[in-house]
Motif scaffolding. Structure first.
Motif, PDB file in Angstrom:
ATOM      1  N   LEU A  66      46.803  26.157  23.133  1.00  0.00           N
ATOM      2  CA  LEU A  66      45.603  26.578  22.299  1.00  0.00           C
ATOM      3  C   LEU A  66      44.854  27.501  23.221  1.00  0.00           C
ATOM      4  N   PHE A  67      44.891  27.284  24.542  1.00  0.00           N
ATOM      5  CA  PHE A  67      44.164  28.285  25.303  1.00  0.00           C
ATOM      6  C   PHE A  67      45.098  29.538  25.999  1.00  0.00           C
ATOM      7  N   VAL A  68      46.203  28.948  26.570  1.00  0.00           N
ATOM      8  CA  VAL A  68      46.936  29.969  27.005  1.00  0.00           C
ATOM      9  C   VAL A  68      47.657  30.949  26.198  1.00  0.00           C
ATOM     10  N   THR A  69      47.789  30.727  25.049  1.00  0.00           N
ATOM     11  CA  THR A  69      48.648  31.740  24.083  1.00  0.00           C
ATOM     12  C   THR A  69      47.479  32.155  23.066  1.00  0.00           C
ATOM     13  N   HIS A  70      46.087  31.825  23.251  1.00  0.00           N
ATOM     14  CA  HIS A  70      45.091  32.415  22.267  1.00  0.00           C
ATOM     15  C   HIS A  70      45.111  33.696  22.402  1.00  0.00           C
ATOM     16  N   LYS A  71      44.736  34.350  21.003  1.00  0.00           N
ATOM     17  CA  LYS A  71      44.746  35.715  21.249  1.00  0.00           C
ATOM     18  C   LYS A  71      43.628  36.649  21.971  1.00  0.00           C
ATOM     19  N   LEU A  72      42.432  35.643  22.181  1.00  0.00           N
ATOM     20  CA  LEU A  72      41.564  36.454  23.033  1.00  0.00           C
ATOM     21  C   LEU A  72      41.600  35.881  24.526  1.00  0.00           C
ATOM     22  N   LEU A  73      41.902  34.707  24.571  1.00  0.00           N
ATOM     23  CA  LEU A  73      41.903  34.177  26.105  1.00  0.00           C
ATOM     24  C   LEU A  73      43.243  34.248  26.744  1.00  0.00           C
ATOM     25  N   GLY A  74      44.192  34.401  26.153  1.00  0.00           N
ATOM     26  CA  GLY A  74      45.459  34.559  26.703  1.00  0.00           C
ATOM     27  C   GLY A  74      45.527  35.661  27.887  1.00  0.00           C
ATOM     28  N   PHE A  75      44.968  36.652  27.331  1.00  0.00           N
ATOM     29  CA  PHE A  75      45.108  37.967  28.404  1.00  0.00           C
ATOM     30  C   PHE A  75      44.382  37.485  29.621  1.00  0.00           C
ATOM     31  N   PRO A  76      43.129  37.215  29.446  1.00  0.00           N
ATOM     32  CA  PRO A  76      42.178  36.988  30.635  1.00  0.00           C
ATOM     33  C   PRO A  76      42.860  35.782  31.744  1.00  0.00           C
ATOM     34  N   ILE A  77      43.451  34.816  30.908  1.00  0.00           N
ATOM     35  CA  ILE A  77      44.003  33.843  31.888  1.00  0.00           C
ATOM     36  C   ILE A  77      45.067  34.415  32.546  1.00  0.00           C
ATOM     37  N   PHE A  78      45.884  35.076  31.880  1.00  0.00           N
ATOM     38  CA  PHE A  78      47.209  35.700  32.274  1.00  0.00           C
ATOM     39  C   PHE A  78      46.789  36.474  33.571  1.00  0.00           C
ATOM     40  N   ILE A  79      45.762  37.680  33.412  1.00  0.00           N
ATOM     41  CA  ILE A  79      45.493  38.598  34.262  1.00  0.00           C
ATOM     42  C   ILE A  79      44.849  37.579  35.648  1.00  0.00           C
ATOM     43  N   PHE A  80      44.048  36.440  35.252  1.00  0.00           N
ATOM     44  CA  PHE A  80      43.710  35.704  36.222  1.00  0.00           C
ATOM     45  C   PHE A  80      44.500  35.118  37.203  1.00  0.00           C
ATOM     46  N   PHE A  81      45.694  34.719  36.571  1.00  0.00           N
ATOM     47  CA  PHE A  81      46.516  33.903  37.335  1.00  0.00           C
ATOM     48  C   PHE A  81      47.277  34.910  38.183  1.00  0.00           C
ATOM     49  N   MET A  82      47.436  36.165  37.733  1.00  0.00           N
ATOM     50  CA  MET A  82      48.239  37.186  38.526  1.00  0.00           C
ATOM     51  C   MET A  82      47.317  37.562  39.861  1.00  0.00           C
ATOM     52  N   TRP A  83      46.179  37.712  39.512  1.00  0.00           N
ATOM     53  CA  TRP A  83      45.141  38.041  40.408  1.00  0.00           C
ATOM     54  C   TRP A  83      44.965  36.924  41.761  1.00  0.00           C
ATOM     55  N   ILE A  84      44.917  35.634  41.159  1.00  0.00           N
ATOM     56  CA  ILE A  84      45.118  34.452  42.024  1.00  0.00           C
ATOM     57  C   ILE A  84      46.298  34.719  42.834  1.00  0.00           C
ATOM     58  N   MET A  85      47.393  34.856  42.216  1.00  0.00           N
ATOM     59  CA  MET A  85      48.746  35.089  43.187  1.00  0.00           C
ATOM     60  C   MET A  85      48.606  35.941  44.430  1.00  0.00           C
ATOM     61  N   PHE A  86      48.217  37.312  43.738  1.00  0.00           N
ATOM     62  CA  PHE A  86      48.100  38.058  44.962  1.00  0.00           C
ATOM     63  C   PHE A  86      46.978  37.969  46.089  1.00  0.00           C
ATOM     64  N   GLU A  87      45.912  37.456  45.421  1.00  0.00           N
ATOM     65  CA  GLU A  87      44.895  36.855  46.615  1.00  0.00           C
ATOM     66  C   GLU A  87      45.391  36.098  47.527  1.00  0.00           C
ATOM     67  N   ALA A  88      46.079  35.034  46.889  1.00  0.00           N
ATOM     68  CA  ALA A  88      46.440  34.122  47.691  1.00  0.00           C
ATOM     69  C   ALA A  88      47.666  34.539  48.630  1.00  0.00           C
ATOM     70  N   THR A  89      48.449  35.382  48.512  1.00  0.00           N
ATOM     71  CA  THR A  89      49.583  35.984  49.104  1.00  0.00           C
ATOM     72  C   THR A  89      48.901  36.560  50.242  1.00  0.00           C
ATOM     73  N   PHE A  90      47.883  37.283  50.115  1.00  0.00           N
ATOM     74  CA  PHE A  90      47.287  38.138  51.131  1.00  0.00           C
ATOM     75  C   PHE A  90      46.251  37.432  52.050  1.00  0.00           C
ATOM     76  N   ARG A  91      45.492  36.555  51.439  1.00  0.00           N
ATOM     77  CA  ARG A  91      44.686  35.484  52.394  1.00  0.00           C
ATOM     78  C   ARG A  91      45.425  34.479  52.891  1.00  0.00           C
ATOM     79  N   LEU A  92      46.047  33.757  52.099  1.00  0.00           N
ATOM     80  CA  LEU A  92      46.667  32.417  52.706  1.00  0.00           C
ATOM     81  C   LEU A  92      47.418  32.821  53.868  1.00  0.00           C
ATOM     82  N   GLY A  93      48.426  33.983  53.470  1.00  0.00           N
ATOM     83  CA  GLY A  93      49.312  34.265  54.281  1.00  0.00           C
ATOM     84  C   GLY A  93      48.922  34.670  55.855  1.00  0.00           C
ATOM     85  N   GLU A  94      47.535  35.118  55.904  1.00  0.00           N
ATOM     86  CA  GLU A  94      47.217  35.714  57.276  1.00  0.00           C
ATOM     87  C   GLU A  94      47.241  34.482  58.195  1.00  0.00           C
ATOM     88  N   TYR A  95      46.924  33.345  58.141  1.00  0.00           N
ATOM     89  CA  TYR A  95      46.940  32.478  59.106  1.00  0.00           C
ATOM     90  C   TYR A  95      48.570  32.197  59.811  1.00  0.00           C
TER      91      TYR A  95
END
Lengths: 827, 47
Positions: free
Chosen positions: A395-424
């Motif tokens: 209902l949420f992740v394939t919603h026509k309005l919410l779907g894209f922000p959720i997708f972009i959010f997941f992508m952003w989390i992925m890159f942020e974690a790659t950069f930040r967590l990887g530092e240690y």
């Protein structure tokens, strides 16, 4: 070996009889039983038929029939025995104890069962294969994970199972590469038993393939996989009754946990030994009209007397009436083909006139009718069904309005974690590399080998290995999205956009996989039925920034954009996606402008990926990365070092040495002397680098790249990055720091590095232009090779190299020149 | 001196490795790696 391969006068012992139905029965009745000796008496003048002696009787078999009998020849037996005696054998399946007779060996070999795993995409086939064989094939929660057959070996109850995991398919028609691949495997390899893996949560659709396998008349066991999900839903399924009805043993399994797999292979043994009480061959009833047609074509086939013994006449008749192009080609090669095809045409006309629909649809309807009938008697779905977790999440992740922000959010989390967590972990690896470099530097005697080890190998490979944690984190995220089922949703919500790009929603998965590595991503594009979409997906895939480019981004964003690392990386990846969209549209318009077939994509239920599966995936990537370190990156680092180290003893070098010697012998005070010597050493190094082979190459190509803001060192690193993108960093490391091997020192050095005019070589703008160039230019050699293989032409490999290099130059040129203009205007 | 000898050996190995990789790449393409095992009716070839 096959019986047909034995020469006149040779003797063999029967291992197994393949084939099916009446042929197999007749052969066994003749005395061709496992463990029995057979002598080749003579070959007929045209080498067909062949005269054999078995159990004291003389029989003659056609060569094609003899091909269906596996034997062990005396020559083969002696070879294996002598290998065993010498201890040289490396084939555990056929390892025999000393003094074992040929008959015993034949019986032992007869206990090797060739098993093929066949099933719909996403039915858990690969998980079952992994569990049984102990392999680490990646399992994704979407179709098309297995694009090639994977083989594994497994032992149980004294039997050896040679398992082949075939690509997922919905049917055995001849439309997609997967379907053809499976048909070819079943025809050519003659597996002893087929395990038909069925997703228990979607019985109706999965049983369609089962119907086709029943038509094909092959020995089969059904693995009713994900049975726990069926139970959890409260559905009632009398699988034992269904097994009796269709004559195929059914075993409930949960391949994730391994539940039922032992029982499954026990049933495989029973089926192989023909001792399973359930096993029998049935004919699916297609209704009177179709059955009459099948019978007529079957009669016509029988009259030719030349059909394949491994494929039943009924199956051939069904396929002919379904207008299967592959079977038709096969029939056309036979004698009397015209009569068969005429009969087929007559039957088709009759069926289509009476049923008022085309034959293919008539067969499909009849099969679904059969399934529906079978399930009505055995399957009772739970009527009180609450909204499933999958439905709520969707209902949420394939919603026509919410779907894209959720997708972009997941992508952003992925890159942020790659950069930040990887530092240690990066810091820990850096310290280790630094310690190793220091150790070699302090304890090894002076010489070119020490220079190679410290500057070339530790500096080069060490400069890249520090990025391993970042790559692993990125892969963990991709793996989680694939296994959980979110990737399929992402494809679903992106479908409209993909269509605007001229692609399928299915293209989205290979494109996202490209963030990990472009090579498997390009291979995954095989699942796209439309050639146009497949080609465009492959051609734009190198623009999806793979993990090999990550070290360059981490290095330069860390050095020039330390506070906004994640955001800059996100922009880089987004640029890659934007350019992929742009190029896809252009390719669609100018190269592949034909109409596409409609898009169909599954939305599998959400499943929580197991930690083990993600860890296995990460471990596989670690192995791949380390192998790359020991292979192409190590070699490239050595080559770069050689090109930068030689030629030695030049005139300029000698002049510097003389000056240094003069200063050392002079009377100036020690501090001034040290400073002067250090400056001369620095000048000597710069001159040496410029005059080295790599310097000459760099200066030669620099005119092309200087409008982008790159100096000769950057130009050289870009050239070396053609082998593998990680090599860009190792080359920068060797060229800028010379003897340093840690990323921190390299980041500091590139910030300090000055051009001859005293201007900094690397500025934030140059770094951005450089990262964009690395993002777009020349896909690595492995990617080009994958494109050549998948497209079947070198032309497309060359095309990708050409367009990516040109596009990279244009984008970097515009970035650098416009950026400079803006900076000038601001100041 | 021993360091020079090892350097020469490494250089020879690198040349051999690169040659082998190039050869493999070229021959790999010739043998083909198609999902249809070179099937004549494959949609990937005709499509």
């Amino acid at each position: 070996m096959r019986l047909s391969e034995l020469r006149t006068g040779e003797r063999g012992v029967i291992v197994k009889v393949m084939g099916r139905g009446a042929f197999r029965k007749r052969i066994i009745e003749m005395g061709f039983i496992r463990g029995k000796e057979v002598d080749v008496i003579r070959n007929a003048p045209l080498k067909d038929p062949i005269h054999y002696r078995v159990m004291g009787y003389d029989v003659s078999l056609r060569r094609n029939d003899a091909k269906m009998i596996e034997v062990i020849g005396t020559a083969e037996f002696e070879r294996i025995s002598s290998q065993n005696t010498n201890g040289r054998t490396n084939q555990p399946i056929y390892t025999v104890p000393p003094d074992e007779s040929i008959e015993a060996m034949a019986i032992r070999k007869g206990k090797t069962i060739n098993v093929a795993l066949v099933g719909n995409p996403n039915c858990g086939k690969t998980t079952l294969f992994n569990f049984a064989s102990g392999a680490h094939e990646h399992v994704g929660n979407y179709s098309g994970v297995t694009v090639d057959a994977k083989e594994g070996i497994f032992h149980q109850n004294g039997y050896t199972f040679m398992i082949v995991d075939l690509p997922g398919t919905y049917s055995l028609s001849a439309y997609s590469p997967e379907e053809l691949f499976i048909r070819k495997h079943l025809n050519d390899e003659h597996p002893d038993v087929v395990i038909n893996v069925i997703d228990a949560s979607n019985l109706e659709r999965n049983l369609y393939l089962t119907c086709q396998l029943i038509d094909r008349d092959i020995r089969m066991v059904i693995a009713l996989n994900m049975y726990d999900e069926l139970e959890k839903r409260g559905d009632k399924f009398d699988y034992r009754s269904l097994a009796q009805m269709i004559g195929v043993p059914i075993v409930p399994t949960v391949s994730k946990t391994g539940s039922g797999i032992e029982e499954l292979f026990n049933r495989v043994i029973k089926v192989y030994e023909e001792k399973d009480p359930v096993l029998r061959h049935i004919h699916i009833n297609y209704g009177e009209t179709i059955e009459k047609g099948i019978e007529r074509v079957k009669q016509a086939l029988r009259q030719t007397g030349d059909t394949s013994i491994s494929i039943s006449n009924r199956y051939l008749s069904i396929k002919l009436i379904e207008k299967d192009s592959e079977v038709e080609t096969h029939i056309r090669e036979m004698q009397g083909a015209d009569a068969i095809l005429q009969e087929r045409d007559r039957s088709v006309t009759q069926i289509e006139t009476l049923l008022k629909e085309d034959c293919e649809t008539a067969f499909t309807d009849a099969r679904y009718g059969f399934i529906s009938g079978a399930l009505r008697e055995t399957y009772e779905p739970n009527k009180i069904r609450e909204a499933t977790g999958t439905q709520i999440i969707d209902l949420f992740v394939t919603h026509k309005l919410l779907g894209f922000p959720i997708f972009i959010f997941f992508m952003w989390i992925m890159f942020e974690a790659t950069f930040r967590l990887g530092e240690y972990p990066m810091g820990w690896i850096e310290s280790s590399v630094e310690w190793i470099g220091g150790f070699v530097r302090n304890y090894m005697s002076e010489g070119p080998l020490k220079d190679l080890l410290v500057d070339g190998i530790i500096g080069g490979v060490g400069g890249v290995i520090v990025f391993l944690p970042n790559i692993l984190i990125l892969y963990a995220f991709i793996s989680f999205m694939e296994d959980s089922g979110y990737m399929a949703r992402a494809a679903f919500i992106m479908d409209k956009i993909m269509h605007k790009m001229g692609l399928h929603g299915k293209s989205f998965i290979p494109l996202v996989m490209g963030f990990g590595c472009n090579v498997p991503a390009i291979m995954a594009s095989r699942t796209i039925e439309s050639r146009n979409s497949r080609m465009i997906t492959m051609l734009v895939n190198p623009l999806m920034s793979c993990s090999a480019r990550l070290p360059v981004y981490v290095l330069l964003t860390g050095a020039f954009f330390p506070q906004k690392g994640g955001t800059v990386m996100f922009i880089l990846y987004a640029t890659g996606v934007f350019l992929a969209v742009l190029m896809a549209r252009m390719f669609k318009r100018f190269l592949f402008n034909q109409e596409d077939i409609p898009f169909v994509m599954e939305l599998p239920p959400y499943r929580m990926p197991t930690g083990k599966s993600i860890l296995i995936h990460m471990w596989e990537k670690t192995k791949q990365y380390l192998r790359k370190m020991g292979g192409v990156i190590l070699i490239a680092s050595i080559v770069i070092w050689f090109l930068g180290y030689f030629p030695r003893n030049t005139e300029k070098g000698k002049a510097f040495d003389e000056q240094i010697a003069r200063i050392e012998q002079s009377d100036v005070n020690e501090n001034d002397k040290t400073e002067a010597v250090a400056e001369l050493e620095r000048q000597k190094n710069i001159t040496h680098q410029q005059d080295s082979y790599i310097g000459q190459i760099g200066r030669a190509i620099q005119p092309v790249l200087s409008p982008l803001g790159f100096d000769w060192k950057m130009s050289v690193s870009l050239m070396s990055g053609m082998a593998a993108k990680e090599v860009v960093v190792s080359t920068l490391s060797i060229l800028y720091t010379g003897e340093s091997d840690d990323e921190q020192a390299l980041a500091e050095q590139i910030k300090r590095e000055q051009e001859t005019e005293g201007m900094p070589a690397f500025t934030p703008l140059v770094a951005l232009s450089f990262m964009l160039f690395v993002l777009i230019y020349f896909p690595c050699i492995a990617t080009v090779s994958a494109i050549v293989n998948e497209s079947g032409s070198w032309k497309w490999g060359a095309f990708v190299i050409g367009y990516t290099c040109l596009l990279a130059w244009i984008v970097s040129f515009l970035t650098f020149q416009i950026g400079q203009l803006v900076i000038q205007l601001i100041h | 001196m021993w360091q020079e000898i090892i350097i020469v050996l490494i250089a020879l190995y690198v040349v051999f490795y690169i040659g082998k990789k190039i050869y493999k790449n070229v021959t790999h393409h010739k043998t083909g790696n198609r999902p249809c095992c070179g099937c004549s009716k494959c949609t990937r070839k005709t499509g």
